[in-house]
Design an enzyme around this catalytic site. Structure first.
Site, PDB file in Angstrom:
ATOM      1  N   SER A 216       0.653  -1.110  -0.062  1.00  0.00           N
ATOM      2  CA  SER A 216       0.056   0.021  -0.155  1.00  0.00           C
ATOM      3  C   SER A 216       0.803   1.355  -0.038  1.00  0.00           C
ATOM      4  CB  SER A 216      -0.956   0.050   1.360  1.00  0.00           C
ATOM      5  OG  SER A 216      -1.470   1.197   1.403  1.00  0.00           O
TER       6      SER A 216
ATOM      7  N   TYR B 125      -2.017   0.094  10.984  1.00  0.00           N
ATOM      8  CA  TYR B 125      -2.098  -0.269   9.508  1.00  0.00           C
ATOM      9  C   TYR B 125      -0.745   0.044   8.732  1.00  0.00           C
ATOM     10  CZ  TYR B 125      -3.988  -0.841   4.537  1.00  0.00           C
ATOM     11  OH  TYR B 125      -4.045  -1.284   3.485  1.00  0.00           O
TER      12      TYR B 125
HETATM   13  P1  NDP Z   1     -11.913  -5.762   0.865  1.00  0.00           P
HETATM   14  O1  NDP Z   1     -12.349  -5.119   2.249  1.00  0.00           O
HETATM   15  O2  NDP Z   1     -12.668  -5.418  -0.391  1.00  0.00           O
HETATM   16  O3  NDP Z   1     -11.285  -7.275   0.635  1.00  0.00           O
HETATM   17  C1  NDP Z   1     -10.427  -7.856   1.519  1.00  0.00           C
HETATM   18  C2  NDP Z   1     -10.469  -9.326   1.380  1.00  0.00           C
HETATM   19  O4  NDP Z   1      -9.531  -9.947   2.417  1.00  0.00           O
HETATM   20  C3  NDP Z   1     -11.521 -10.072   1.544  1.00  0.00           C
HETATM   21  O5  NDP Z   1     -11.865 -11.004   0.487  1.00  0.00           O
HETATM   22  C4  NDP Z   1     -11.495 -10.805   2.658  1.00  0.00           C
HETATM   23  O6  NDP Z   1     -12.127 -12.203   2.620  1.00  0.00           O
HETATM   24  C5  NDP Z   1     -10.151 -11.018   2.849  1.00  0.00           C
HETATM   25  N1  NDP Z   1      -9.693 -11.284   4.500  1.00  0.00           N
HETATM   26  C6  NDP Z   1      -9.445 -10.143   5.450  1.00  0.00           C
HETATM   27  N2  NDP Z   1      -9.098 -10.882   6.237  1.00  0.00           N
HETATM   28  C7  NDP Z   1      -8.863 -12.250   6.130  1.00  0.00           C
HETATM   29  C8  NDP Z   1      -8.759 -13.273   6.813  1.00  0.00           C
HETATM   30  N3  NDP Z   1      -8.307 -13.188   8.054  1.00  0.00           N
HETATM   31  N4  NDP Z   1      -8.551 -14.538   6.423  1.00  0.00           N
HETATM   32  C9  NDP Z   1      -8.983 -14.729   5.065  1.00  0.00           C
HETATM   33  N5  NDP Z   1      -9.010 -13.539   4.195  1.00  0.00           N
HETATM   34  C10 NDP Z   1      -9.135 -12.453   4.830  1.00  0.00           C
HETATM   35  O7  NDP Z   1     -10.497  -4.725   0.574  1.00  0.00           O
HETATM   36  P2  NDP Z   1      -9.384  -4.685  -0.525  1.00  0.00           P
HETATM   37  O8  NDP Z   1      -9.882  -5.355  -1.527  1.00  0.00           O
HETATM   38  O9  NDP Z   1      -9.682  -3.049  -0.677  1.00  0.00           O
HETATM   39  O10 NDP Z   1      -8.234  -5.051   0.016  1.00  0.00           O
HETATM   40  C11 NDP Z   1      -7.323  -5.916  -0.458  1.00  0.00           C
HETATM   41  C12 NDP Z   1      -5.763  -5.672  -0.191  1.00  0.00           C
HETATM   42  O11 NDP Z   1      -5.471  -4.281  -0.580  1.00  0.00           O
HETATM   43  C13 NDP Z   1      -5.856  -5.466   1.706  1.00  0.00           C
HETATM   44  O12 NDP Z   1      -4.394  -6.191   1.719  1.00  0.00           O
HETATM   45  C14 NDP Z   1      -5.570  -4.169   1.709  1.00  0.00           C
HETATM   46  O13 NDP Z   1      -4.777  -3.822   3.023  1.00  0.00           O
HETATM   47  C15 NDP Z   1      -4.906  -3.618   0.463  1.00  0.00           C
HETATM   48  N6  NDP Z   1      -5.113  -2.264   0.114  1.00  0.00           N
HETATM   49  C16 NDP Z   1      -6.171  -1.781  -0.040  1.00  0.00           C
HETATM   50  C17 NDP Z   1      -6.437  -0.300  -0.669  1.00  0.00           C
HETATM   51  C18 NDP Z   1      -7.742   0.335  -0.763  1.00  0.00           C
HETATM   52  O14 NDP Z   1      -7.887   1.563  -0.760  1.00  0.00           O
HETATM   53  N7  NDP Z   1      -8.669  -0.590  -0.802  1.00  0.00           N
HETATM   54  C19 NDP Z   1      -5.281   0.333  -0.813  1.00  0.00           C
HETATM   55  C20 NDP Z   1      -4.042  -0.332  -0.597  1.00  0.00           C
HETATM   56  C21 NDP Z   1      -3.718  -1.532  -0.117  1.00  0.00           C
HETATM   57  P3  NDP Z   1     -13.043 -12.556   4.005  1.00  0.00           P
HETATM   58  O15 NDP Z   1     -13.683 -11.317   4.672  1.00  0.00           O
HETATM   59  O16 NDP Z   1     -14.044 -13.306   3.401  1.00  0.00           O
HETATM   60  O17 NDP Z   1     -12.388 -13.420   4.831  1.00  0.00           O
HETATM   61  C1  8X3 Z   2      -4.919   1.613   1.836  1.00  0.00           C
HETATM   62  C2  8X3 Z   2      -4.900   2.785   1.348  1.00  0.00           C
HETATM   63  O1  8X3 Z   2      -4.597   5.346   1.925  1.00  0.00           O
HETATM   64  O2  8X3 Z   2      -6.163   4.038   3.461  1.00  0.00           O
HETATM   65  O3  8X3 Z   2      -3.902   0.703   1.838  1.00  0.00           O
HETATM   66  O4  8X3 Z   2      -3.568   3.855   3.611  1.00  0.00           O
HETATM   67  S1  8X3 Z   2      -4.842   4.233   2.610  1.00  0.00           S
END
Ligand code: NDP
Ligand code: 8X3
Length: 250
Positions: A138, A151
């Site tokens: 991220s 985070y």
């Molecule tokens: P979502 O919340 O839309 O999706 C997150 C996914 O992670 C879900 O499928 C969830 O599945 C899974 N997950 C969470 N915890 C667990 C667990 N303990 N075991 C198994 N699966 C898990 O978020 P995003 O798609 O946005 O995020 C995906 C990744 O991208 C993360 O690592 C996030 O930190 C990162 N990210 C996101 C950004 C954003 O702005 N959206 C920016 C930068 C990075 P389930 O709940 O079914 O287990």
């Molecule tokens: C998720 C993006 O800006 O919330 O990793 O940190 S931010």
């Protein structure tokens, strides 16, 4: 031969969109997450729509026993690409007001979960003398912003672990890439704000964030370069965002 991509956190957001894009291109999929109904529905949809093999594995990345037994249960253990995507932010408190439950969730999922899954899959790639690990970091792993504390620390850890994996897997011919998105509208903010959908919507007020499909296209690009090329680290934001601090809100 048809390639297989293993995507953690495919029940929502980036992981789900990435599963769809690789499926559309004919990859076989192994998709994971805790929400079994979503996983089964996605698996059924993609296998029928694209005539590919999809294996849904329902487990919590925080539980190493579940991780190991899920991966041991695979009949086909030839994994070409691992997308370490499962992750979350939980809470937006200042560090002095932080909740231990939030801290545990983030550290156990984003750092230890990524390590558990990687540890179970790396020996399979080493045996095959090939493979590609794509870690989802991220912009929060590059900078630290107000209320981001733990985070940001977990994503800084992903940054460090991506570098470590690239060094230590080099002799085995395994690529390691990190993709670092800025703000993208998924379920991320709803989870971070403990289920408050209204507040989560307002995070994206006044600017155009990226979409899950945008990030899927970047992951697909990184995963489909010629064999001799490895994107080490890729930071991507929408046109409205310069970094964690500067967003051009109208
Ligand atoms: P979502 O919340 O839309 O999706 C997150 C996914 O992670 C879900 O499928 C969830 O599945 C899974 N997950 C969470 N915890 C667990 C667990 N303990 N075991 C198994 N699966 C898990 O978020 P995003 O798609 O946005 O995020 C995906 C990744 O991208 C993360 O690592 C996030 O930190 C990162 N990210 C996101 C950004 C954003 O702005 N959206 C920016 C930068 C990075 P389930 O709940 O079914 O287990
Ligand atoms: C998720 C993006 O800006 O919330 O990793 O940190 S931010």
């Amino acid at each position: 031969m048809t390639k297989t991509v293993f995507i953690t956190g495919a029940t929502a957001g980036f992981g789900k969109a990435t599963a769809e894009l690789f499926a559309e291109s004919g990859y076989n999929l192994i998709i994971t997450g805790r929400r079994k109904e979503r996983l089964t529905a996605l698996s059924d949809k993609l296998s029928k729509k694209y005539n590919i093999e999809v294996t849904p594995l329902c487990f919590d990345v925080r539980n190493n026993d579940e991780v190991v037994s899920a991966i041991n249960s695979l009949t086909n253990k030839n994994i070409d690409i691992l997308v370490n995507n499962a992750g979350l932010a939980s809470g937006l408190n200042k560090i002095q007001d932080g909740l231990l439950d939030d801290w545990d969730k983030m550290i156990d999922t984003n750092v230890k979960g990524l390590l558990y899954v990687s540890k179970a899959i790396m020996p399979l790639m080493i045996k095959n003398k090939s493979g590609h690990i794509i870690n989802i970091g991220s912009t929060a792993g590059k900078e630290v912003y107000m209320n981001g504390n733990v985070y940001c620390a977990t994503k800084h850890a992903v940054n460090a672990l991506s570098k470590a994996m690239r060094i230590e897997l080099l002799e085995h011919g395994i690529k390691v890439s990190q993709v670092c998105p800025g703000a993208a509208e998924t379920e991320f903010s709803e989870v971070r704000l403990h289920g408050d959908k209204e507040k989560a919507k307002r995070v994206y007020d006044g600017y155009e964030p990226m979409t899950a499909e945008d990030i899927a296209s970047i992951i697909y690009y990184v995963g489909n370069l010629p064999k001799n090329l490895c994107v080490n680290d890729l930071v991507v934001t929408s046109l409205s965002q310069a970094n964690s601090f500067y967003i051009n809100r109208k």
